[in-house]
Design an enzyme around this catalytic site. Structure first.
Site, PDB file in Angstrom:
ATOM      1  N   ASP A   1      23.964  23.612  34.398  1.00 32.57           N
ATOM      2  CA  ASP A   1      24.041  24.080  33.014  1.00 32.57           C
ATOM      3  C   ASP A   1      23.466  25.494  32.952  1.00 32.57           C
ATOM      4  O   ASP A   1      22.770  25.937  33.865  1.00 32.57           O
ATOM      5  CB  ASP A   1      23.227  23.142  32.106  1.00 32.57           C
ATOM      6  CG  ASP A   1      23.275  23.577  30.649  1.00 32.57           C
ATOM      7  OD1 ASP A   1      24.373  23.914  30.163  1.00 32.57           O
ATOM      8  OD2 ASP A   1      22.220  23.614  29.992  1.00 32.57           O
TER       9      ASP A   1
ATOM     10  N   CYS B   1      27.524  22.076  31.299  1.00 26.46           N
ATOM     11  CA  CYS B   1      27.610  23.109  30.259  1.00 26.46           C
ATOM     12  C   CYS B   1      29.039  23.177  29.694  1.00 26.46           C
ATOM     13  O   CYS B   1      29.993  23.387  30.443  1.00 26.46           O
ATOM     14  CB  CYS B   1      27.236  24.448  30.883  1.00 26.46           C
ATOM     15  SG  CYS B   1      27.306  25.818  29.730  1.00 26.46           S
TER      16      CYS B   1
ATOM     17  N   GLU C   1      16.333  24.109  19.621  1.00 26.67           N
ATOM     18  CA  GLU C   1      15.264  24.563  20.519  1.00 26.67           C
ATOM     19  C   GLU C   1      13.955  24.778  19.748  1.00 26.67           C
ATOM     20  O   GLU C   1      12.873  24.658  20.316  1.00 26.67           O
ATOM     21  CB  GLU C   1      15.706  25.828  21.265  1.00 26.67           C
ATOM     22  CG  GLU C   1      16.883  25.514  22.186  1.00 26.67           C
ATOM     23  CD  GLU C   1      17.077  26.465  23.345  1.00 26.67           C
ATOM     24  OE1 GLU C   1      16.448  27.549  23.333  1.00 26.67           O
ATOM     25  OE2 GLU C   1      17.863  26.121  24.256  1.00 26.67           O
TER      26      GLU C   1
HETATM   27  N1  DGL Z   1      24.881  24.899  27.570  1.00 28.01           N
HETATM   28  C1  DGL Z   1      25.605  25.638  26.561  1.00 28.01           C
HETATM   29  C2  DGL Z   1      26.873  24.865  26.200  1.00 28.01           C
HETATM   30  O1  DGL Z   1      26.948  23.668  26.331  1.00 28.01           O
HETATM   31  C3  DGL Z   1      24.752  25.890  25.331  1.00 28.01           C
HETATM   32  C4  DGL Z   1      23.664  26.917  25.544  1.00 28.01           C
HETATM   33  C5  DGL Z   1      24.225  28.266  25.964  1.00 28.01           C
HETATM   34  O2  DGL Z   1      24.817  28.960  25.120  1.00 28.01           O
HETATM   35  O3  DGL Z   1      24.072  28.604  27.124  1.00 28.01           O
HETATM   36  O4  DGL Z   1      27.829  25.464  25.749  1.00 28.01           O
END
Ligand code: DGL
Length: 272
Positions: free
Chosen positions: A16, A79, A158
């Site tokens: 991620d 991610c 967050e």
């Molecule tokens: N991990 C990202 C997603 O799932 C969210 C956080 C980011 O923007 O890096 O799109």
């Protein structure tokens, strides 16, 4: 004598942009309790959600190279942004079995489908890529897919503000977009959103099912491991190792919030 496929004991890679993907790891651990995992969080480069596709592809490629060196038997792109913009490219470049989080949620949404209206929420880059709409088309489904970016959700989560009236206002404002669409399901197209699922559901009709990437990709991965006969069904001591490219502020707090326990076995790796 029966020979045991050595891949059975190999770990599964999961990556991620940062710590949000721990929500996906949490689901995978639940579905595959005997497997070992290596989690890679690119905390030096987070967020991916506002970056260009070229940049996210470059970061994702380096992370795949890292996994190649660690002999993972499969890799999950937790991610949503990286899944949306880099999966097709990575799939062509690497022979290692690779799982994105877009495809399984679209497949699941089709499976539970009562109407042809579906909603998707995610980061700017995920929504801009139209990856979900394209996947419905690729699977031969003529669905009406409405994709809405919700960029304020990640910072809200967050900050730990998910249960506040501010969060509810923001959720209502974004989801108002779906007011006239009569959607049957809403795909939570971002690693962080499961943390805010109750607030999201509270502003929607409870007939609308929220789809969680961790569960859909977990089930797909499990089926794959069983079919290939490489699932680890007897590992008595599964291990989880974490690699991060930075230790940002609130690392411990965020890690525990997303995974539901304190992170142990964490190593720093230089920015890829
Ligand atoms: N991990 C990202 C997603 O799932 C969210 C956080 C980011 O923007 O890096 O799109």
């Amino acid at each position: 004598m029966e020979t045991i496929n050595p891949l059975k004991k190999s770990p599964i890679g999961i990556f991620d942009s940062g710590l949000g993907g721990l929500t996906v790891l949490k689901s995978l651990e639940k579905l595959l309790p005997n497997e070992s995992f290596i989690y890679f969080g690119d905390t030096a480069h987070v967020p991916y959600g506002s970056k260009s596709a070229e940049t996210v592809i470059r970061y994702s490629k380096s992370i795949m190279d890292f996994f190649m060196k660690h002999y993972t038997k499969a890799v999950v792109i937790a991610c949503n942004t990286a899944s949306a913009v880099a999966y097709d490219y990575l799939k062509k470049m690497y022979t290692i079995p690779l799982f994105d989080v877009v495809t399984p949620s679209v497949e699941y949404s089709i499976k539970i489908s009562k109407s042809k209206n579906v909603g998707v929420i995610g980061t700017y880059s995920t929504i801009k890529s139209k990856a979900y709409t394209k996947m419905f088309k690729k699977l031969g489904r003529d669905y009406k897919v409405k994709e809405v970016p919700c960029p304020l959700f990640v910072p809200l989560i967050e900050e730990g503000w998910v249960d506040t009236s501010i969060a509810k206002n923001i959720v209502e404002t974004y989801l108002n977009e779906f007011q006239h669409d009569n959607i049957q399901s809403l795909i939570l197209g971002c690693t962080h959103y499961p943390i805010m699922a109750n607030t999201i559901q509270s502003v929607l009709s409870n007939k609308i099912e929220l789809i969680h990437s961790g569960k859909t990709v977990g089930n797909k991965l499990k089926d794959f491991l069983i079919k290939q006969n490489i699932e680890n069904s007897i590992n008595s001591e599964p291990s989880v190792k974490f690699y991060v490219t930075d230790f940002p502020q609130k690392f411990d707090e965020l890690g525990s919030r997303f995974l539901g326990r304190h992170l142990k076995n964490v190593s720093h790796i230089n920015s890829v």
